[in-house]
Structure formats: structure tokens, C-alpha cells
Design an enzyme around this catalytic site. Structure first.
Site, PDB file in Angstrom:
ATOM      1  N   LYS A 282     -12.682  -2.759   2.380  1.00 10.52           N
ATOM      2  CA  LYS A 282     -11.876  -1.793   1.631  1.00 10.52           C
ATOM      3  C   LYS A 282     -12.768  -0.684   1.097  1.00 10.52           C
ATOM      4  CE  LYS A 282      -8.350  -4.984  -0.207  1.00 10.52           C
ATOM      5  NZ  LYS A 282      -7.153  -4.312   0.337  1.00 10.52           N
ATOM      6  N   ARG A 356      -1.542 -12.982   4.622  1.00 15.80           N
ATOM      7  CA  ARG A 356      -0.551 -13.591   5.522  1.00 15.80           C
ATOM      8  C   ARG A 356      -1.164 -14.766   6.282  1.00 15.80           C
ATOM      9  NH1 ARG A 356       0.296  -7.890   8.413  1.00 15.80           N
ATOM     10  NH2 ARG A 356      -0.278  -7.266   6.323  1.00 15.80           N
TER      11      ARG A 356
HETATM   12  N1  BES Z   1      -4.468  -7.673  -1.170  1.00 17.47           N
HETATM   13  C1  BES Z   1      -4.084  -6.645  -0.287  1.00 17.47           C
HETATM   14  C2  BES Z   1      -2.788  -5.966  -0.664  1.00 17.47           C
HETATM   15  C3  BES Z   1      -2.797  -5.161  -1.934  1.00 17.47           C
HETATM   16  C4  BES Z   1      -3.032  -3.809  -1.896  1.00 17.47           C
HETATM   17  C5  BES Z   1      -2.530  -5.761  -3.138  1.00 17.47           C
HETATM   18  C6  BES Z   1      -3.002  -3.068  -3.045  1.00 17.47           C
HETATM   19  C7  BES Z   1      -2.510  -5.029  -4.291  1.00 17.47           C
HETATM   20  C8  BES Z   1      -2.732  -3.694  -4.261  1.00 17.47           C
HETATM   21  C9  BES Z   1      -3.906  -7.199   1.143  1.00 17.47           C
HETATM   22  O1  BES Z   1      -4.701  -8.269   1.460  1.00 17.47           O
HETATM   23  C10 BES Z   1      -4.248  -6.086   2.066  1.00 17.47           C
HETATM   24  O2  BES Z   1      -5.356  -5.646   2.024  1.00 17.47           O
HETATM   25  N2  BES Z   1      -3.271  -5.639   2.846  1.00 17.47           N
HETATM   26  C11 BES Z   1      -3.472  -4.577   3.747  1.00 17.47           C
HETATM   27  C12 BES Z   1      -2.775  -4.943   5.027  1.00 17.47           C
HETATM   28  C13 BES Z   1      -3.132  -4.035   6.180  1.00 17.47           C
HETATM   29  C14 BES Z   1      -4.562  -4.223   6.570  1.00 17.47           C
HETATM   30  C15 BES Z   1      -2.215  -4.386   7.330  1.00 17.47           C
HETATM   31  C16 BES Z   1      -2.880  -3.306   3.151  1.00 17.47           C
HETATM   32  O3  BES Z   1      -1.856  -3.378   2.473  1.00 17.47           O
HETATM   33  O4  BES Z   1      -3.477  -2.246   3.333  1.00 17.47           O
HETATM   34 ZN    ZN Z   2      -6.607  -7.747   2.172  1.00 13.38          ZN
END
Ligand code: BES
Ligand code: ZN
Ligand code: ZN
Length: 503
Positions: A282, A356
Site C-alpha cells: 500500500k 477475502r
Molecule cells: N483492508 C483493505 C480494505 C480497506 C481499505 C479497509 C481502506 C479500510 C480502509 C483490504 O484488504 C484491501 O486492501 N482491499 C483492496 C482490494 C483491492 C486490492 C482489490 C482495496 O480495497 O483497495
Molecule cells: Zn489489503
């Protein structure tokens, strides 16, 4: 906070701070605000009435007006709090306004207060008493655990004053409000903990301690059990972290054993104690927030805490898959193919779509333990915030009947969830060329739904609800009735959903 429900006239109650609610009874949109006290006490009316006609106080929701040293009543201070328009009034406004009372008292270092139960046809006594208990306890939470100069502002004692006698039903409603709000605060404490302190191991320890306190069965398993169960999706996420994972299982057995074919509810939580994104790392901005990526797990554990005390006549089990998502030489990589406990193969497109993966194995495992109905909560996608903002959380389901149970529960709790599509039209987006499914589509369209479609692959025909709480679990700015930080969303509603299945 000690809480007492008392049958007593508010004018005669000696307290540093007495709270009285008022609503705006103006009948047309254009007529001036008409603040009206919702209590029939002559002494209080005498003290407050001059200020109701002065335009100093309009009874807008959450508006406060303090009268020091009011004549003719025992309280040292009288605090008027607005509930907004009388014709829009529900106990949900009261929950917020009770929170305002607490957050008014705290910085003024008033440790003790009394709240008067308002009287209005839109405010049934039991629901109102419960709302006041919930709102007050939720508002007494703050996030500055680790400040050396932390001032403990917490309220020591709250008395709720009722003009009518305290029946068993009213006392029960009050006790339920206390249990639900304390459980919600238990979750908020876990969610607020930094990732270096609340590791998966620590989450397991705190859950086991809670289970012991409240009489739940609890098992905390490590990597050996995860591998033995062939949870290849969960195992792939944890493999880049030196912190051991934790597979937590809680069980609630009702006091009278239900019949053999009665439902077994399976609660499943995403417990990523820190989400760096892994190899698909990230950006730095806001990455600190990813300590709250275990909020789904905390919600389910807290729901079990409430259930253990409310004792509904239904079997409930809870599965939490907890680990870190870290990038190191052992970490899983984009392009890897992993095999979930169900036997399905998953092609990893993005290691940041890890929630997921752990849920896939958690949902499958809950079914092998006997769950007939599934509900999961997860901070799953940023996309749910793009769709719904920070007001509604997302709900996805394969079953209208169980969804109705959940929406009925929302009318009791006042929380906001919006149903999103998870129909098979979206299934194509997670097709893989080399495995059964992809963990991420790489498209920016419908990200919250494609995540739900992935989970749906692991629930079969079992009635299932997926709650995406990513954008509602953390409040960036405080509200007059709520601290900033972890909201504890979903716990009260999941608890009511569980109770709706009790025989
Ligand atoms: N934990 C994150 C989702 C999230 C984002 C929670 C912002 C709280 C605030 C999750 O694991 C994630 O990173 N999801 C990705 C999925 C994508 C890679 C398909 C996302 O939402 O960008
Ligand atoms: Zn994630
Ligand atoms: Zn995550």
C-alpha cells in the site's frame, strides 16, 4: 460507569448535573422553533421556561443549554438537550442526545449525572431507556490510551430517572442497553490498539480471557491446525509475517438445548491485525489506519460477548481468522495459486486483497462446524466507501429471508446498512485463466461487489450475509455524541439478528 434506573421525580433528585430533553414542536416548516420540554415537572418547567421562549435554545438535535443553580430543584445544574423536530422523533435521536449529555459532562469533570427519561408518544419507554443506556456508555469511550498526560474523564455514575415505576420489562431493557454498549466498547478498545500491541496472538489471548469471564467455549489454534485443516488461502496471507497467526473459535450454547434441527449461526470475522498490502504494498499515506483491519473480527468477538450475557435460545459459533499481511521473502506473491480449505484454487492477482482469502477459509470452516446461517464482517474494500461514503455500511447476501432478519434488526439499533448487489452477473469478473477464481479483478469497477462475489464462492447454498464495514469502522472527526476513532459498527445489529433466530 455505574448505571442505575430509578423511579423518582427529577426535581427532587440531588445531582451535580440533571439532563432534561426538549423537542421542537413547531408544526410547519416556516414557523419559528418551538422548544418544548418532554417532562411534566412543574418545578423544572418553572426553571427552564424563560429560556425556551428566548431563542437561546431551539431544541435542535444535540443542542445544549446549561442553567447553573436553577431555583426550586435539587440539582446543581440543569442541562437542556435538544432532540430535534418532534414529528421526526425516534429513540435513535435519544441515543445520540444521551451521548451528548456524557460528552458535555466529561470535559467539565462532572463525574456524576442524572438523565430524565423523556415522555413522548414517539418514545416508547423500554426502547428509550435502552437507547439512553447505550448512548451514554458509547459516549464515555475515548482513544487516548497511550498518552502520558491522559486525563481520565470517564463518568463514574449515571442515574436514569423515570416518572413511571420500574417494571421488569423496563429494567431488562436498561440492562440490555448496558450489555450491548459495553460489548461495543470492548470491540472499540481492540480496534484502537496499534498493530505492534494487538498481534494475532494478543487478540487470541484477549478473546480467551473474555470467553472465560462470560462462559463461552474458546479455542485458539496456531499454524499447525491451519495447515492440518488445509486452509491454504488463510495460510498464504500469514506466510510473509514473523507473527504467528491465530484461528479463534468461540461457541455459545443456550441454557436450554434447542432441538436438533434448529439453526446454528456462524459468525465469521476478518482479523488482519495489520495490512501493509503485502508484496502489492500500500502507499504510505494512511497506512497507519490498517491497524483497524481486524475490526470485523473484533465485532464478532464483541457480539459473542453480548450474546453470552443476553442468553438467547439459539446456538452460535464464531470463527476468526487473524494474521498480519506483510511483505518479506516468505510472502505470497501475485501470480501464486493457492488452494482454499473448500478445495477451490485461487489465483492471486493482488496480495492486498487478503481479507477475502482469510474469510474464504473462515466461512468454509464455520460450515464444517455446523453453521446453518452465516454472517461475516470485514473491513474488506476501499470501494465500499466510494459507493456508500461513511454513512451506510455495505450488506451483501445470497438470501432475502436472512437479509430481512438483518433489516428488522436495524430498526431496533438505528445503524445504517445498504444492500448492494451480489448477483451472478458479476461472476465473470473473477474468472481465472489458470485456476478456479481470481482474488482481485484489477478493474476499478464494482470492487465491493466483486469482493462479495469471491466470498459467495465459499458459502454454497447456506444463507449468508457479508457486511463490508471498511468505510464506517473508523470516524475521522468526532461527533457531539461520539469520540473519533473506532465506531464499533454492526455489533448491536448482528446481536439482534442472532436474537431473531432464538426459539
Ligand atoms: N483492508 C483493505 C480494505 C480497506 C481499505 C479497509 C481502506 C479500510 C480502509 C483490504 O484488504 C484491501 O486492501 N482491499 C483492496 C482490494 C483491492 C486490492 C482489490 C482495496 O480495497 O483497495
Ligand atoms: Zn489489503
Ligand atoms: Zn485488509
Amino acid at each position: 460507569m455505574t448505571t442505575t434506573l430509578l423511579h423518582q421525580s427529577p426535581a427532587d433528585f440531588a445531582t451535580p448535573l440533571l439532563v432534561i430533553f426538549a423537542a421542537d414542536t413547531a408544526t410547519t416548516k416556516d414557523s419559528p422553533a418551538t422548544p418544548t420540554l418532554l417532562n411534566s415537572s412543574a418545578a423544572i418547567e418553572t426553571a427552564a421556561t424563560p429560556w425556551l421562549t428566548s431563542a437561546d435554545f431551539k431544541a435542535a438535535l444535540g443542542e445544549t443549554f446549561l442553567l447553573p443553580a436553577p431555583a426550586g430543584i435539587q440539582a446543581q445544574r440543569l442541562l437542556l438537550i435538544g432532540l430535534g423536530k418532534a414529528d421526526k422523533l425516534t429513540p435513535h435521536e435519544l441515543r445520540k442526545a444521551a451521548g451528548v449529555a456524557i460528552r458535555f459532562a466529561r470535559p467539565r469533570t462532572l463525574r456524576t449525572l442524572a438523565i430524565t427519561l423523556p415522555e413522548h408518544r414517539a418514545l416508547p419507554a423500554a426502547a428509550s431507556i435502552r437507547a439512553i443506556a447505550e448512548g451514554a456508555i458509547l459516549a464515555d469511550f475515548d482513544i487516548d490510551f497511550y498518552r502520558a498526560d491522559r486525563k481520565d474523564l470517564s463518568i463514574q455514575s449515571l442515574t436514569v430517572l423515570s416518572a413511571s415505576p420500574i417494571t421488569e420489562a423496563l429494567q431488562t431493557a436498561f440492562n440490555e442497553g448496558v450489555i450491548l454498549a459495553e460489548s461495543q466498547n470492548f470491540a472499540r478498545t481492540l480496534i484502537n490498539e496499534p498493530g505492534n500491541i494487538l498481534t494475532p496472538t494478543e487478540l487470541g489471548k484477549r478473546t480467551a480471557a473474555m470467553a472465560k469471564d462470560f462462559g463461552l467455549q474458546c479455542e485458539v489454534h496456531g499454524i499447525d491446525k491451519i495447515l492440518e485443516l488445509k486452509m491454504g488461502a488463510f495460510a498464504s496471507v500469514t506466510q510473509g509475517s514473523p507473527q504467528p497467526p491465530a484461528l479463534i473459535v468461540l461457541r455459545y450454547e443456550p441454557p436450554t438445548p434447542p432441538s436438533a434441527n434448529s439453526p446454528i449461526l456462524g459468525l465469521v470475522g476478518k482479523g488482519i491485525t495489520f495490512d501493509t498490502g503485502g508484496i502489492s504494498i500500500k502507499p504510505a499515506a494512511d497506512m497507519d489506519k490498517m491497524k483497524y483491519d481486524m475490526a470485523g473480527a473484533a465485532s464478532m468477538i464483541a457480539t459473542m460477548r453480548a450474546i453470552a450475557q443476553l442468553k438467547p435460545n439459539v446456538r452460535v459459533l464464531c470463527v476468526v481468522c487473524s494474521c498480519e499481511n506483510m511483505p518479506d521473502g516468505h510472502a505470497f506473491k501475485p501470480g501464486d495459486v493457492v488452494t482454499a480449505m473448500s478445495g477451490k484454487t485461487i489465483e492471486i492477482m493482488n496480495t492486498d486483497a487478503e481479507g477475502r482469502l482469510v474469510l474464504a477459509d473462515g466461512l468454509h470452516y464455520a460450515q464444517t462446524l455446523g453453521a446453518t446461517h452465516l454472517i461475516n464482517a470485514a473491513t474488506l474494500t476501499g470501494a465500499i466507501g466510494t459507493a456508500l461514503g461513511q454513512i451506510n455500511a455495505g450488506l451483501f447476501s445470497n438470501n432475502d429471508e436472512t437479509t430481512k432478519h438483518f433489516f428488522d434488526a436495524l430498526t431496533i439499533t438505528g445503524e445504517k446498512f445498504w444492500r448492494m448487489p451480489a448477483t451472478d452477473d458479476y461472476r465473470d469478473q473473477i474468472k481465472s485463466q489458470i485456476a478456479d477464481i481470481l482474488n482481485s479483478t484489477g478493474s476499478r469497477y464494482g470492487g465491493a461487489t466483486t469482493a462479495a462475489m469471491f466470498l459467495k464462492e465459499f458459502v454454497g447454498d447456506t444463507p449468508w450475509i457479508h457486511l463490508d464495514i471498511a468505510s464506517t469502522t473508523w470516524l475521522d472527526d468526532p461527533k457531539p455524541w461520539q469520540s473519533k476513532g473506532p465506531s464499533g459498527v454492526a455489533i448491536r445489529t448482528i446481536t439482534e439478528w442472532v436474537r431473531s433466530y432464538a426459539s
